[in-house]
Design an enzyme around this catalytic site. Sequence first.
Site, mmCIF file in Angstrom:
data_model
loop_
_atom_site.group_PDB
_atom_site.id
_atom_site.type_symbol
_atom_site.label_atom_id
_atom_site.label_comp_id
_atom_site.label_asym_id
_atom_site.label_seq_id
_atom_site.Cartn_x
_atom_site.Cartn_y
_atom_site.Cartn_z
ATOM 1 N N ALA A 8 0.827 -1.203 0.000
ATOM 2 C CA ALA A 8 0.000 0.000 0.000
ATOM 3 C C ALA A 8 0.863 1.255 0.000
ATOM 4 O O ALA A 8 0.476 2.298 0.522
ATOM 5 C CB ALA A 8 -0.922 -0.010 1.225
ATOM 6 N N ARG A 14 -1.791 8.014 -11.407
ATOM 7 C CA ARG A 14 -2.846 8.082 -12.422
ATOM 8 C C ARG A 14 -4.225 8.358 -11.821
ATOM 9 O O ARG A 14 -5.161 8.723 -12.513
ATOM 10 C CB ARG A 14 -2.881 6.762 -13.225
ATOM 11 C CG ARG A 14 -1.697 6.597 -14.145
ATOM 12 C CD ARG A 14 -1.563 5.163 -14.608
ATOM 13 N NE ARG A 14 -0.991 4.301 -13.576
ATOM 14 C CZ ARG A 14 -0.803 2.988 -13.700
ATOM 15 N NH1 ARG A 14 -1.171 2.364 -14.797
ATOM 16 N NH2 ARG A 14 -0.263 2.289 -12.723
ATOM 17 N N LYS A 21 -3.324 5.956 -3.129
ATOM 18 C CA LYS A 21 -4.291 5.206 -3.955
ATOM 19 C C LYS A 21 -5.154 4.252 -3.148
ATOM 20 O O LYS A 21 -6.365 4.169 -3.389
ATOM 21 C CB LYS A 21 -3.552 4.443 -5.051
ATOM 22 C CG LYS A 21 -4.491 3.648 -5.928
ATOM 23 C CD LYS A 21 -3.874 3.162 -7.217
ATOM 24 C CE LYS A 21 -2.736 2.229 -7.036
ATOM 25 N NZ LYS A 21 -2.333 1.590 -8.280
ATOM 26 N N GLN A 74 8.000 2.212 3.408
ATOM 27 C CA GLN A 74 8.827 2.149 2.199
ATOM 28 C C GLN A 74 9.058 3.574 1.701
ATOM 29 O O GLN A 74 8.139 4.229 1.241
ATOM 30 C CB GLN A 74 8.101 1.342 1.113
ATOM 31 C CG GLN A 74 8.927 1.176 -0.147
ATOM 32 C CD GLN A 74 8.085 0.792 -1.349
ATOM 33 O OE1 GLN A 74 6.865 0.991 -1.367
ATOM 34 N NE2 GLN A 74 8.720 0.269 -2.375
ATOM 35 N N GLY A 79 9.154 0.267 -6.296
ATOM 36 C CA GLY A 79 8.527 -0.886 -6.938
ATOM 37 C C GLY A 79 8.014 -1.915 -5.950
ATOM 38 O O GLY A 79 8.316 -1.858 -4.749
ATOM 39 N N ARG A 335 -30.721 13.982 11.588
ATOM 40 C CA ARG A 335 -29.285 14.125 11.831
ATOM 41 C C ARG A 335 -28.838 13.332 13.050
ATOM 42 O O ARG A 335 -29.659 12.805 13.799
ATOM 43 C CB ARG A 335 -28.944 15.610 11.969
ATOM 44 C CG ARG A 335 -29.042 16.343 10.635
ATOM 45 C CD ARG A 335 -29.055 17.833 10.824
ATOM 46 N NE ARG A 335 -27.873 18.320 11.505
ATOM 47 C CZ ARG A 335 -27.771 19.528 12.052
ATOM 48 N NH1 ARG A 335 -28.799 20.368 11.996
ATOM 49 N NH2 ARG A 335 -26.661 19.896 12.640
ATOM 50 N N ARG A 442 -48.464 35.697 21.963
ATOM 51 C CA ARG A 442 -48.410 36.465 20.722
ATOM 52 C C ARG A 442 -49.183 37.750 20.974
ATOM 53 O O ARG A 442 -49.986 37.829 21.921
ATOM 54 C CB ARG A 442 -49.030 35.680 19.567
ATOM 55 C CG ARG A 442 -50.490 35.389 19.776
ATOM 56 C CD ARG A 442 -51.072 34.478 18.705
ATOM 57 N NE ARG A 442 -52.516 34.360 18.884
ATOM 58 C CZ ARG A 442 -53.190 33.268 18.600
ATOM 59 N NH1 ARG A 442 -52.587 32.190 18.142
ATOM 60 N NH2 ARG A 442 -54.494 33.251 18.772
#
Length: 461
Positions: A8, A14, A21, A74, A79, A335, A442
């Site tokens: 990995a 690309r 990736k 790595q 490679g 939610r 109100r």
Amino acid sequence: MKCAIILAGGKGTRMKSEKPKVMCEVLFVPMIKYVLDAVREAGVKDICVITGYEHEVVEEYLASVDSNIKTALQSPQLGTGHAVMQARDFISSHQNDDILILNGDGPLMDSYTVNKAYNYHKSNNNGITLISAVVDDTHGIGHIKRDKNGTLLRIVEDKDATEDEKKIMEANSGTYWFKGSSLLYAIDNITNDNAQKEYYLTDALEILIHKGENKGAYIAENSEVILGANDRVQLRDLNSIMRRNINNAHMLDGIDIPCTDGVMIGKNVKIGNSTRILPNTIIIGDTEIGENCVIGPNTYIDNGTIGNDVILDNCKVLDSTVEDGVDCGPFVKVRANSVLKKGVHVGNFVEIKNSVVGEGTKSAHLTYIGDSDVGAGVNFGCGTVTCNYDGKNKSRCKIGDGAFIGCNTNLIAPVEVGDKAYIAAGSTITDDIPEDSLSIARAKQVNKEGWVKRKKPYKNQ
Ligand code: UD1
Ligand code: CA
């Protein structure tokens, strides 16, 4: 003992992504997660993942899904053979074991294929067993070169292949079983003596053939398992295959999906018998859905726990529980951290957040219920708003069983509405209301008779 190394470390140029990736997603889950799951399902105990490009991102993700995974860094990435060299200590400690190597960007590889290949590997006492498949498109992959008797010779990468070699349609999956000791020998002998100046793991085959070890290729029954993604188009293809596989499995299990257009269901989702999934519906995370529900069209559920006989029509449900017989939609958003208890009805343009809504409560239209504890049998009039945020702090509203909230009510949190309290339409409630009381908050209505005739406020009047 079976152990595994997952590669990995690559950048995945690309893919044109910020992410490494293997973190690019298939059905909203990083590709490497599928590889890990397949490896665990195959009974592999010890796993080492080779990280490289943006290794912190991969390491953090791995730690979040499985704390027992080892990693080896790595840097730089030279490679696939070089990647495996970074796991030298891991391989040394497993010299007497069988080591599975897989590409982190091949999410369709499954435990069935891996186990079949393992049995073949063991019964032939192979030093190396590679998994191959006969495919229609060999663009960018390794071709399996055999002699005229079919004996394996080597793997030729597409970019290094001659025109004749490019015509070989048996492709290397990038998944291999090695004897630990054979793998150790191979990595000590892989060089970068090729046009790309890369250390190819695929050279291990030729190296072990020269050493006189047994070798073999297990040809996968389902050639799709070897597919990987190097760019976004291939990533879309993997999504399509995974989606089709999951949808088909649900349908064969008794789930009704009359049209799969836009239906994307994650691998961990569980759905009960006779539930119907309608188009454009995405169901992901650890979602569980009961029986006889109708989900969709146009519905999105992430980590939902949905009961039986639930209707979710054009809804979004995130990290929430929706109990039996709830009817939501269209255009409802539930939610995180909400519970809609049995038989709740939620109609169009209603949002619910971090709230418990009691059994049988109805909120038919245009309402916001946030940070609230709502009892059973409450009736929300159209346009009710819990005003839970004062610009600095969030506060809760508590609404008792059987309360009637008139249309266009504002409940200014924190506030408590007693059981069966009755709120007049258009009220702005700032103080608690005792049970069984009517609250009117109100301005009183004033009618000025004849005012229009006297004042003539309209044009042309
Ligand atoms: C590789 C195989 C090819 C096979 C194909 C299957 C080699 C040389 N070729 O090619 O035969 O058909 O997989 O998909 O092995 N990686 C590292 N470090 C690196 C380079 C790559 O960790 O330095 C990782 C990548 O992150 C990826 C995996 O190794 O997960 C494969 O690398 P990739 O460059 O995609 O190899 P392919 O060209 O596909
Ligand atoms: Ca690849």
